[in-house]
Every structure is written in C-alpha cells, then in structure tokens.
Design a protein around this motif. Sequence first.
Motif, PDB file in Angstrom:
ATOM      1  N   LEU A   1     -19.785   5.897  -0.695  1.00 19.19           N
ATOM      2  CA  LEU A   1     -19.305   4.622  -0.174  1.00 19.19           C
ATOM      3  C   LEU A   1     -17.996   4.285  -0.876  1.00 19.19           C
ATOM      4  O   LEU A   1     -17.741   4.763  -1.987  1.00 19.19           O
ATOM      5  CB  LEU A   1     -20.309   3.509  -0.475  1.00 19.19           C
ATOM      6  CG  LEU A   1     -21.756   3.736  -0.075  1.00 19.19           C
ATOM      7  CD1 LEU A   1     -22.653   2.670  -0.701  1.00 19.19           C
ATOM      8  CD2 LEU A   1     -21.886   3.728   1.432  1.00 19.19           C
ATOM      9  N   ALA A   2     -17.220   3.416  -0.275  1.00 16.04           N
ATOM     10  CA  ALA A   2     -16.022   2.885  -0.933  1.00 16.04           C
ATOM     11  C   ALA A   2     -15.913   1.419  -0.559  1.00 16.04           C
ATOM     12  O   ALA A   2     -16.037   1.049   0.611  1.00 16.04           O
ATOM     13  CB  ALA A   2     -14.770   3.644  -0.512  1.00 16.04           C
ATOM     14  N   THR A   3     -15.728   0.590  -1.569  1.00 18.52           N
ATOM     15  CA  THR A   3     -15.491  -0.832  -1.352  1.00 18.52           C
ATOM     16  C   THR A   3     -14.771  -1.359  -2.591  1.00 18.52           C
ATOM     17  O   THR A   3     -14.695  -0.687  -3.620  1.00 18.52           O
ATOM     18  CB  THR A   3     -16.814  -1.598  -1.079  1.00 18.52           C
ATOM     19  OG1 THR A   3     -16.496  -2.918  -0.630  1.00 18.52           O
ATOM     20  CG2 THR A   3     -17.711  -1.661  -2.293  1.00 18.52           C
ATOM     21  N   ARG A   4     -14.258  -2.542  -2.468  1.00 18.61           N
ATOM     22  CA  ARG A   4     -13.558  -3.121  -3.622  1.00 18.61           C
ATOM     23  C   ARG A   4     -14.539  -3.327  -4.773  1.00 18.61           C
ATOM     24  O   ARG A   4     -15.641  -3.828  -4.567  1.00 18.61           O
ATOM     25  CB  ARG A   4     -12.903  -4.447  -3.246  1.00 18.61           C
ATOM     26  CG  ARG A   4     -11.777  -4.280  -2.256  1.00 18.61           C
ATOM     27  CD  ARG A   4     -11.031  -5.593  -2.058  1.00 18.61           C
ATOM     28  NE  ARG A   4     -10.094  -5.493  -0.968  1.00 18.61           N
ATOM     29  CZ  ARG A   4      -8.856  -5.010  -1.079  1.00 18.61           C
ATOM     30  NH1 ARG A   4      -8.434  -4.568  -2.246  1.00 18.61           N
ATOM     31  NH2 ARG A   4      -8.067  -4.949  -0.032  1.00 18.61           N
ATOM     32  N   ILE A   5     -14.126  -2.972  -5.948  1.00 16.33           N
ATOM     33  CA  ILE A   5     -14.976  -3.118  -7.134  1.00 16.33           C
ATOM     34  C   ILE A   5     -15.258  -4.597  -7.415  1.00 16.33           C
ATOM     35  O   ILE A   5     -16.272  -4.942  -8.006  1.00 16.33           O
ATOM     36  CB  ILE A   5     -14.357  -2.409  -8.363  1.00 16.33           C
ATOM     37  CG1 ILE A   5     -15.356  -2.300  -9.519  1.00 16.33           C
ATOM     38  CG2 ILE A   5     -13.088  -3.102  -8.825  1.00 16.33           C
ATOM     39  CD1 ILE A   5     -16.531  -1.405  -9.266  1.00 16.33           C
ATOM     40  N   THR A   6     -14.389  -5.484  -6.933  1.00 18.20           N
ATOM     41  CA  THR A   6     -14.562  -6.919  -7.164  1.00 18.20           C
ATOM     42  C   THR A   6     -15.410  -7.599  -6.089  1.00 18.20           C
ATOM     43  O   THR A   6     -15.724  -8.777  -6.220  1.00 18.20           O
ATOM     44  CB  THR A   6     -13.185  -7.611  -7.221  1.00 18.20           C
ATOM     45  OG1 THR A   6     -12.488  -7.330  -6.002  1.00 18.20           O
ATOM     46  CG2 THR A   6     -12.375  -7.130  -8.418  1.00 18.20           C
ATOM     47  N   SER A   7     -15.773  -6.878  -5.037  1.00 20.58           N
ATOM     48  CA  SER A   7     -16.610  -7.476  -3.997  1.00 20.58           C
ATOM     49  C   SER A   7     -18.033  -7.638  -4.525  1.00 20.58           C
ATOM     50  O   SER A   7     -18.431  -6.957  -5.479  1.00 20.58           O
ATOM     51  CB  SER A   7     -16.625  -6.586  -2.750  1.00 20.58           C
ATOM     52  OG  SER A   7     -17.409  -5.422  -2.985  1.00 20.58           O
ATOM     53  N   PRO A   8     -18.827  -8.532  -3.947  1.00 22.17           N
ATOM     54  CA  PRO A   8     -20.216  -8.644  -4.395  1.00 22.17           C
ATOM     55  C   PRO A   8     -20.956  -7.307  -4.349  1.00 22.17           C
ATOM     56  O   PRO A   8     -21.669  -6.958  -5.288  1.00 22.17           O
ATOM     57  CB  PRO A   8     -20.829  -9.659  -3.427  1.00 22.17           C
ATOM     58  CG  PRO A   8     -19.677 -10.514  -3.014  1.00 22.17           C
ATOM     59  CD  PRO A   8     -18.510  -9.559  -2.938  1.00 22.17           C
TER      60      PRO A   8
ATOM     61  N   ARG B   1      -3.662   0.590  -7.605  1.00 24.70           N
ATOM     62  CA  ARG B   1      -2.780  -0.292  -8.362  1.00 24.70           C
ATOM     63  C   ARG B   1      -2.813  -1.731  -7.853  1.00 24.70           C
ATOM     64  O   ARG B   1      -2.101  -2.589  -8.327  1.00 24.70           O
ATOM     65  CB  ARG B   1      -1.375   0.270  -8.348  1.00 24.70           C
ATOM     66  CG  ARG B   1      -1.266   1.531  -9.197  1.00 24.70           C
ATOM     67  CD  ARG B   1       0.053   2.255  -8.984  1.00 24.70           C
ATOM     68  NE  ARG B   1       0.065   3.570  -9.544  1.00 24.70           N
ATOM     69  CZ  ARG B   1      -0.589   4.631  -9.060  1.00 24.70           C
ATOM     70  NH1 ARG B   1      -1.333   4.514  -8.003  1.00 24.70           N
ATOM     71  NH2 ARG B   1      -0.497   5.815  -9.624  1.00 24.70           N
ATOM     72  N   SER B   2      -3.670  -1.965  -6.870  1.00 27.59           N
ATOM     73  CA  SER B   2      -3.822  -3.300  -6.301  1.00 27.59           C
ATOM     74  C   SER B   2      -4.528  -4.209  -7.310  1.00 27.59           C
ATOM     75  O   SER B   2      -5.217  -3.753  -8.211  1.00 27.59           O
ATOM     76  CB  SER B   2      -4.650  -3.206  -5.020  1.00 27.59           C
ATOM     77  OG  SER B   2      -5.081  -4.471  -4.612  1.00 27.59           O
ATOM     78  N   THR B   3      -4.386  -5.512  -7.129  1.00 28.62           N
ATOM     79  CA  THR B   3      -5.125  -6.445  -7.977  1.00 28.62           C
ATOM     80  C   THR B   3      -6.613  -6.432  -7.632  1.00 28.62           C
ATOM     81  O   THR B   3      -7.426  -6.921  -8.403  1.00 28.62           O
ATOM     82  CB  THR B   3      -4.575  -7.880  -7.834  1.00 28.62           C
ATOM     83  OG1 THR B   3      -4.669  -8.269  -6.466  1.00 28.62           O
ATOM     84  CG2 THR B   3      -3.144  -7.954  -8.325  1.00 28.62           C
ATOM     85  N   LYS B   4      -6.944  -5.898  -6.448  1.00 34.53           N
ATOM     86  CA  LYS B   4      -8.343  -5.760  -6.028  1.00 34.53           C
ATOM     87  C   LYS B   4      -8.571  -4.311  -5.592  1.00 34.53           C
ATOM     88  O   LYS B   4      -8.701  -4.007  -4.407  1.00 34.53           O
ATOM     89  CB  LYS B   4      -8.658  -6.715  -4.883  1.00 34.53           C
ATOM     90  CG  LYS B   4      -8.549  -8.168  -5.277  1.00 34.53           C
ATOM     91  CD  LYS B   4      -8.893  -9.056  -4.108  1.00 34.53           C
ATOM     92  CE  LYS B   4      -8.774 -10.513  -4.536  1.00 34.53           C
ATOM     93  NZ  LYS B   4      -9.074 -11.414  -3.423  1.00 34.53           N
ATOM     94  N   PRO B   5      -8.641  -3.391  -6.571  1.00 34.30           N
ATOM     95  CA  PRO B   5      -8.750  -1.972  -6.224  1.00 34.30           C
ATOM     96  C   PRO B   5     -10.124  -1.600  -5.666  1.00 34.30           C
ATOM     97  O   PRO B   5     -11.127  -2.273  -5.911  1.00 34.30           O
ATOM     98  CB  PRO B   5      -8.502  -1.268  -7.554  1.00 34.30           C
ATOM     99  CG  PRO B   5      -8.934  -2.255  -8.581  1.00 34.30           C
ATOM    100  CD  PRO B   5      -8.588  -3.607  -8.009  1.00 34.30           C
TER     101      PRO B   5
END
Length: 155
Positions: free
Chosen positions: A54-61, A118-122
Amino acid sequence: MKIDDSPRTAGQRKQDVLARLEEESDIWVATADADGIPYLVPLWFRWDGEAIWLATRITSPTGRNLSRLGRGRLSFGNTDDVVIFDGSVETFSADEVPVAAADAWAAKWGWDPRRSARSTKPYAYFRVLPLTVQAWHGEHELRGRNVMGEGRWAA
C-alpha cells in the motif's frame, strides 16, 4: 454463486483469492487510532506474490495507524465474495522502500509516491504480510472460510 451451491474447497478458495489479488485495483484498509477510533479507506494496492503493498501519506490517519500498530485488516469490497486479510505491517519511507517494490508499484499505477518524498506530507509504503485470510460466498461457505492461518495457506 447461489446459497444452495456446494461450498468451494479450500484449494479453490485460495485460487480465487489469488486471482482477486491479481485482478482488483482497490482494497479496503481498516485501522484504529490510539483512542480506538476506526478508519476505513480504499487504497490502491499491489500484490507481489507474498505481501500486499500500500502507499499513503505517513501523516494520514491510515498511515499513522498502520505504522504505529504494525498490523492491519484489509478486505475486498464485494459482499457476495468476501475476502478478509489480517496481517503484519512493515512501514517504509520513500527513501527506505526496496527499489524493486517501488518500481513495480510505479509500473502498475503510472504514479510514483517516491516523488513526494520531499513534500511536507510525504507518502510511505506499507508491506502487509497476510497472517490470516478468510474467504466466503455467503452463509453456506462460512464453515471452512479460514483459508490461511499463521501465515500458511490451508490448501
């Protein structure tokens, strides 16, 4: 499948699960936060023959919960053909993910989450190794629905 059809064998269920892992594009991912608040989201996935990526933002719930818990529950959306996976989760940043896994993901989806590193929400990658798998086509198949236990296929 009709309710009066003969239940599938464990071997047939395994083959059906493996076929769906190759054919489906989305999988439901269920997690809970530290307070027990549930989250359920559909995500693209890739099956590598052993694990579900899977891939999703590490900052997502979902990303936070998968990373924190180290386990997850996944399912396909069709209630007439239920498949539920419970598995252990390994989390990889875009810099840590095995190159072959990330390249295969990008080839399948035409999108590379590593570009957001390098995004603020990688984005992060999550390797879900199934430990239990259940599969059934209605009440008549509830018996025998456990087609994997402790990481081993029943057939």
